[in-house]
Design a protein around this motif. Sequence first.
Motif, PDB file in Angstrom:
ATOM      1  N   GLU A  35       1.226  -1.554  -0.038  1.00  0.00           N
ATOM      2  CA  GLU A  35       0.224   0.114   0.280  1.00  0.00           C
ATOM      3  C   GLU A  35       0.656   1.241  -0.145  1.00  0.00           C
ATOM      4  OE1 GLU A  35      -3.499   0.522   0.277  1.00  0.00           O
ATOM      5  OE2 GLU A  35      -3.865  -1.750  -0.319  1.00  0.00           O
ATOM      6  N   SER A  36       0.225   1.980  -0.712  1.00  0.00           N
ATOM      7  CA  SER A  36       1.251   3.451  -1.160  1.00  0.00           C
ATOM      8  C   SER A  36       1.461   3.930   0.321  1.00  0.00           C
ATOM      9  CB  SER A  36       0.923   4.432  -1.694  1.00  0.00           C
ATOM     10  OG  SER A  36      -0.813   4.789  -1.158  1.00  0.00           O
ATOM     11  N   TRP A  37       0.318   3.702   1.137  1.00  0.00           N
ATOM     12  CA  TRP A  37       0.895   4.865   2.649  1.00  0.00           C
ATOM     13  C   TRP A  37       2.154   3.436   3.744  1.00  0.00           C
ATOM     14  CZ3 TRP A  37      -0.770   1.082   5.862  1.00  0.00           C
ATOM     15  CH2 TRP A  37      -2.224  -0.055   5.552  1.00  0.00           C
ATOM     16  N   PHE A  38       2.166   2.415   3.814  1.00  0.00           N
ATOM     17  CA  PHE A  38       2.664   1.549   4.229  1.00  0.00           C
ATOM     18  C   PHE A  38       3.601   2.107   5.061  1.00  0.00           C
ATOM     19  CE2 PHE A  38       5.047  -1.960   5.632  1.00  0.00           C
ATOM     20  CZ  PHE A  38       4.219  -2.293   6.920  1.00  0.00           C
ATOM     21  N   PHE A  45      -9.202   4.086  11.032  1.00  0.00           N
ATOM     22  CA  PHE A  45      -8.087   3.603  12.031  1.00  0.00           C
ATOM     23  C   PHE A  45      -7.967   2.148  11.371  1.00  0.00           C
ATOM     24  CE2 PHE A  45     -10.240   6.721  15.039  1.00  0.00           C
ATOM     25  CZ  PHE A  45      -8.419   7.308  15.614  1.00  0.00           C
ATOM     26  N   THR A  46      -8.243   1.815  10.228  1.00  0.00           N
ATOM     27  CA  THR A  46      -7.075   0.646   9.610  1.00  0.00           C
ATOM     28  C   THR A  46      -6.134   0.718   9.042  1.00  0.00           C
ATOM     29  OG1 THR A  46      -8.042   1.403   7.170  1.00  0.00           O
ATOM     30  CG2 THR A  46      -9.871   0.490   8.845  1.00  0.00           C
ATOM     31  N   ARG A  47      -5.737   1.553   9.121  1.00  0.00           N
ATOM     32  CA  ARG A  47      -4.198   1.547   8.217  1.00  0.00           C
ATOM     33  C   ARG A  47      -3.252   1.306   9.544  1.00  0.00           C
ATOM     34  NH1 ARG A  47      -2.896   6.724   4.081  1.00  0.00           N
ATOM     35  NH2 ARG A  47      -4.863   6.259   3.387  1.00  0.00           N
ATOM     36  N   PRO A  74     -10.272  10.934   8.819  1.00  0.00           N
ATOM     37  CA  PRO A  74     -10.200   9.190   8.057  1.00  0.00           C
ATOM     38  C   PRO A  74     -10.890   9.214   6.494  1.00  0.00           C
ATOM     39  CG  PRO A  74     -12.214  10.809   8.939  1.00  0.00           C
ATOM     40  CD  PRO A  74     -10.947  12.390   9.158  1.00  0.00           C
ATOM     41  N   PHE A  75     -10.542  10.882   5.576  1.00  0.00           N
ATOM     42  CA  PHE A  75     -10.900  10.611   4.211  1.00  0.00           C
ATOM     43  C   PHE A  75      -9.796   9.120   3.312  1.00  0.00           C
ATOM     44  CE2 PHE A  75     -12.914  14.140   5.942  1.00  0.00           C
ATOM     45  CZ  PHE A  75     -13.925  13.725   5.232  1.00  0.00           C
ATOM     46  N   HIS A  76      -9.572   8.006   4.452  1.00  0.00           N
ATOM     47  CA  HIS A  76      -8.751   7.402   3.872  1.00  0.00           C
ATOM     48  C   HIS A  76      -9.158   5.793   2.541  1.00  0.00           C
ATOM     49  CE1 HIS A  76      -5.502   8.174   6.833  1.00  0.00           C
ATOM     50  NE2 HIS A  76      -5.447   9.080   5.810  1.00  0.00           N
ATOM     51  N   SER A  77      -9.528   5.741   1.298  1.00  0.00           N
ATOM     52  CA  SER A  77     -10.459   5.177   0.834  1.00  0.00           C
ATOM     53  C   SER A  77     -10.214   3.756   0.792  1.00  0.00           C
ATOM     54  CB  SER A  77     -10.286   5.065  -0.831  1.00  0.00           C
ATOM     55  OG  SER A  77     -11.141   4.600  -1.794  1.00  0.00           O
ATOM     56  N   LEU A  78     -11.045   2.185   1.389  1.00  0.00           N
ATOM     57  CA  LEU A  78     -10.401   0.982   1.653  1.00  0.00           C
ATOM     58  C   LEU A  78     -10.014   0.645  -0.530  1.00  0.00           C
ATOM     59  CD1 LEU A  78     -10.567  -0.669   3.791  1.00  0.00           C
ATOM     60  CD2 LEU A  78     -12.976  -0.600   3.063  1.00  0.00           C
ATOM     61  N   THR A  79      -8.973  -0.243   0.587  1.00  0.00           N
ATOM     62  CA  THR A  79      -9.026  -1.071  -0.977  1.00  0.00           C
ATOM     63  C   THR A  79      -9.639  -2.527  -0.115  1.00  0.00           C
ATOM     64  OG1 THR A  79      -6.757  -1.498   0.449  1.00  0.00           O
ATOM     65  CG2 THR A  79      -6.620   0.165  -1.404  1.00  0.00           C
ATOM     66  N   THR A 120       4.429   6.938   8.343  1.00  0.00           N
ATOM     67  CA  THR A 120       3.477   6.763   9.288  1.00  0.00           C
ATOM     68  C   THR A 120       2.788   8.318   8.989  1.00  0.00           C
ATOM     69  OG1 THR A 120       5.156   7.506  10.506  1.00  0.00           O
ATOM     70  CG2 THR A 120       5.222   4.924  10.948  1.00  0.00           C
ATOM     71  N   ASN A 121       3.440   9.022   8.703  1.00  0.00           N
ATOM     72  CA  ASN A 121       3.164  10.118   7.933  1.00  0.00           C
ATOM     73  C   ASN A 121       1.607  10.089   7.586  1.00  0.00           C
ATOM     74  OD1 ASN A 121       4.404  12.486   9.405  1.00  0.00           O
ATOM     75  ND2 ASN A 121       6.097  11.201   8.561  1.00  0.00           N
ATOM     76  N   SER A 122       1.750   9.318   6.047  1.00  0.00           N
ATOM     77  CA  SER A 122       0.846   8.881   5.223  1.00  0.00           C
ATOM     78  C   SER A 122      -0.118   8.112   6.164  1.00  0.00           C
ATOM     79  CB  SER A 122       1.027   8.239   4.022  1.00  0.00           C
ATOM     80  OG  SER A 122       1.695   9.063   3.298  1.00  0.00           O
ATOM     81  N   TYR A 123      -0.115   7.559   6.862  1.00  0.00           N
ATOM     82  CA  TYR A 123      -1.079   7.431   7.620  1.00  0.00           C
ATOM     83  C   TYR A 123      -2.526   8.129   8.274  1.00  0.00           C
ATOM     84  CZ  TYR A 123       1.833   2.782   8.608  1.00  0.00           C
ATOM     85  OH  TYR A 123       2.576   1.739   8.532  1.00  0.00           O
ATOM     86  N   TRP A 124      -2.251   9.654   8.448  1.00  0.00           N
ATOM     87  CA  TRP A 124      -2.911  10.715   9.122  1.00  0.00           C
ATOM     88  C   TRP A 124      -3.441  11.792   8.351  1.00  0.00           C
ATOM     89  CZ3 TRP A 124      -5.026   8.395  13.077  1.00  0.00           C
ATOM     90  CH2 TRP A 124      -3.950   7.152  13.851  1.00  0.00           C
ATOM     91  N   TYR A 125      -2.441  11.424   6.852  1.00  0.00           N
ATOM     92  CA  TYR A 125      -2.942  12.560   6.029  1.00  0.00           C
ATOM     93  C   TYR A 125      -4.344  12.952   5.967  1.00  0.00           C
ATOM     94  CZ  TYR A 125       1.835  14.236   6.252  1.00  0.00           C
ATOM     95  OH  TYR A 125       3.227  14.811   6.051  1.00  0.00           O
TER      96      TYR A 125
END
Length: 388
Positions: free
Chosen positions: A164-167, A235-237, A178-183, A170-175
């Motif tokens: 995943e692009s954010w893995f 909080f899935t990430r 909560p609008f993190h689209s689910l894969t 760790t800053n990407s966990y919160w940018y």
Amino acid sequence: MIRHTESTMAGGITWFWNERFWLPSNVTWADLRSSDGAVYPQLEDFGVILPISLILLIIRLIFERLIASPVARFLGVPAVNGRPAEDNLILEKAFQSVSRFPDDKRLQGLAKQLDWSVRRVERWFRRRRNAERPSRLKKFSECCWRFVFYLAAWSYGMYTVPYESWFWDTNSYWYNFPFHSLTTPIYNYYVIEASFYLSLMLSIFTDVRRKDFIANLVHHISTLSLLGFSWVCNFTRIGCLVLIIHDASDIFLETAKMANYAKVHILAHINFSIFALTFFVSRVVIFPVWVIHSSAVISLKVIGPFPSYYLFNGLLIVLYSLHLYWFYTIAYMVFIIVTQGMVEKDARSDVEETTDSSDETESLNGSSKTGNSTNHINTRSRAAANHH
């Protein structure tokens, strides 16, 4: 009356899922509804967990009967607990209707009635009790199922989540939280893990019953609650990272326990040592450095505090405290193995009673000093691995 009850229930649900508590300021549940452009976790998604958990239970029954049990027999894991008690109607009646653990006075009375020695009567009751205890084969089969699941789940997690692009940031966990689209991989990973823990909670009433039964039941309920909350609030990430960290060490714990039941004690010791090392690296080092730091420090800088922020981070800190406690216990067990070759009986253990020295000295979990030490270690460390 019915309308009043329905209104009360709806009000209670609304109060519990108050968006001002669970979500950052200026974000509502309506904002997190899925659309053509983005897919967000939905509470109703967890409706598939119960049917999947039931399917897992069916797969488990088939697996244990057709795969795990034959493997156990091939490795020489016994399906019965030592020698059976000889047929005796008088003692059987006393066992069933009076006491499974007769006192000295009753033992002497039965010995006199049968013209047996007291030692022989004691031995009969011991063997009769052992006959009702779960066999090593059953325990091996349960461990084998958990080993297969943990290995498969961890492998799937490592195959999908790190890509995943954010893995790795760790800053990407919160940018834009909560609008993190689910894969799809993340959806599958979360659902199968939650389904597995629900299946564990459902099967705990029929599995080998241990002294930490209540603790395990509470643990499964807590785990499902945390999975549910982290899903609904997206909080899935962080949740995926926690799942990967915890599954890694459990693989070696279940392997060590299977080796112990098969009396391959050297392999049991090796795998338990690997388990201890993996536990330390993943849960004592990586967990605070990567998970807690990201969730407590970085998220505070990126999005600021909101009520559920304190709840989730408080739970993570409690979880880490348990990690430290259990690692201390595990490290102590390893130290005893290395320095003394055996450990004293663990009060948590479900160790079966052994026979007298004149009979077989085999207990359900191993007859030799090395085997018994590994059993006690595995039993105590089992709780450590279970505290997810």
